[in-house]
Design a protein around this motif. Structure first.
Motif, PDB file in Angstrom:
ATOM      1  N   ASN A   6       0.853  -1.189   0.000  1.00 27.75           N
ATOM      2  CA  ASN A   6       0.000   0.000   0.000  1.00 27.75           C
ATOM      3  C   ASN A   6       0.888   1.238   0.000  1.00 27.75           C
ATOM      4  N   PHE A   7       0.887   1.939  -1.105  1.00 32.32           N
ATOM      5  CA  PHE A   7       1.731   3.126  -1.214  1.00 32.32           C
ATOM      6  C   PHE A   7       1.366   4.193  -0.186  1.00 32.32           C
ATOM      7  N   LYS A   8       0.146   4.148   0.328  1.00 33.02           N
ATOM      8  CA  LYS A   8      -0.265   5.137   1.326  1.00 33.02           C
ATOM      9  C   LYS A   8       0.458   4.937   2.651  1.00 33.02           C
ATOM     10  N   ASN A   9       1.074   3.785   2.839  1.00 30.29           N
ATOM     11  CA  ASN A   9       1.833   3.520   4.062  1.00 30.29           C
ATOM     12  C   ASN A   9       3.312   3.862   3.922  1.00 30.29           C
ATOM     13  N   LEU A  21       8.254   3.621   6.556  1.00 29.73           N
ATOM     14  CA  LEU A  21       7.266   2.604   6.206  1.00 29.73           C
ATOM     15  C   LEU A  21       6.423   2.321   7.440  1.00 29.73           C
ATOM     16  N   LYS A  22       5.116   2.589   7.363  1.00 21.67           N
ATOM     17  CA  LYS A  22       4.231   2.512   8.522  1.00 21.67           C
ATOM     18  C   LYS A  22       4.077   1.111   9.104  1.00 21.67           C
ATOM     19  N   GLU A  23       4.007   0.088   8.265  1.00 24.41           N
ATOM     20  CA  GLU A  23       3.718  -1.265   8.722  1.00 24.41           C
ATOM     21  C   GLU A  23       5.005  -2.066   8.939  1.00 24.41           C
ATOM     22  N   ALA A  24       5.076  -2.761  10.075  1.00 28.14           N
ATOM     23  CA  ALA A  24       6.214  -3.647  10.324  1.00 28.14           C
ATOM     24  C   ALA A  24       6.257  -4.717   9.239  1.00 28.14           C
ATOM     25  N   GLY A  25       7.418  -4.971   8.701  1.00 26.04           N
ATOM     26  CA  GLY A  25       7.579  -5.979   7.662  1.00 26.04           C
ATOM     27  C   GLY A  25       7.521  -5.434   6.248  1.00 26.04           C
TER      28      GLY A  25
END
Length: 69
Positions: A6-9, A21-25
């Motif tokens: 998700n480019f929004k992250n 990068l918002k999400e771990a991984g």
């Protein structure tokens, strides 16, 4: 793993020249950048040879120009 796409992250901070990068991984893969560059260069070669419209497909990276007839 699809939830990580998700480019929004991807948070770009222009002031500090950083990427978060918002999400771990999450990871950024640069393979697509190379394919996109290759598609653009192929397009330029063809345009320089007088090709007025076309589509370059570099394993899913599409680059199109001209008019559909």
């Amino acid at each position: 793993m699809v939830r990580l796409i998700n480019f929004k992250n991807v948070i770009l901070d222009e002031e500090n020249c950083t990427v978060f990068l918002k999400e771990a991984g999450m990871r950024i893969g640069f393979g697509g950048i190379g394919k996109g560059y290759a598609a653009e260069m192929a397009k330029q070669v063809m345009m320089n040879e007088g090709v007025t419209s076309g589509v370059v497909n570099a394993s899913g990276d599409l680059n199109a120009w001209g008019l559909q007839t």
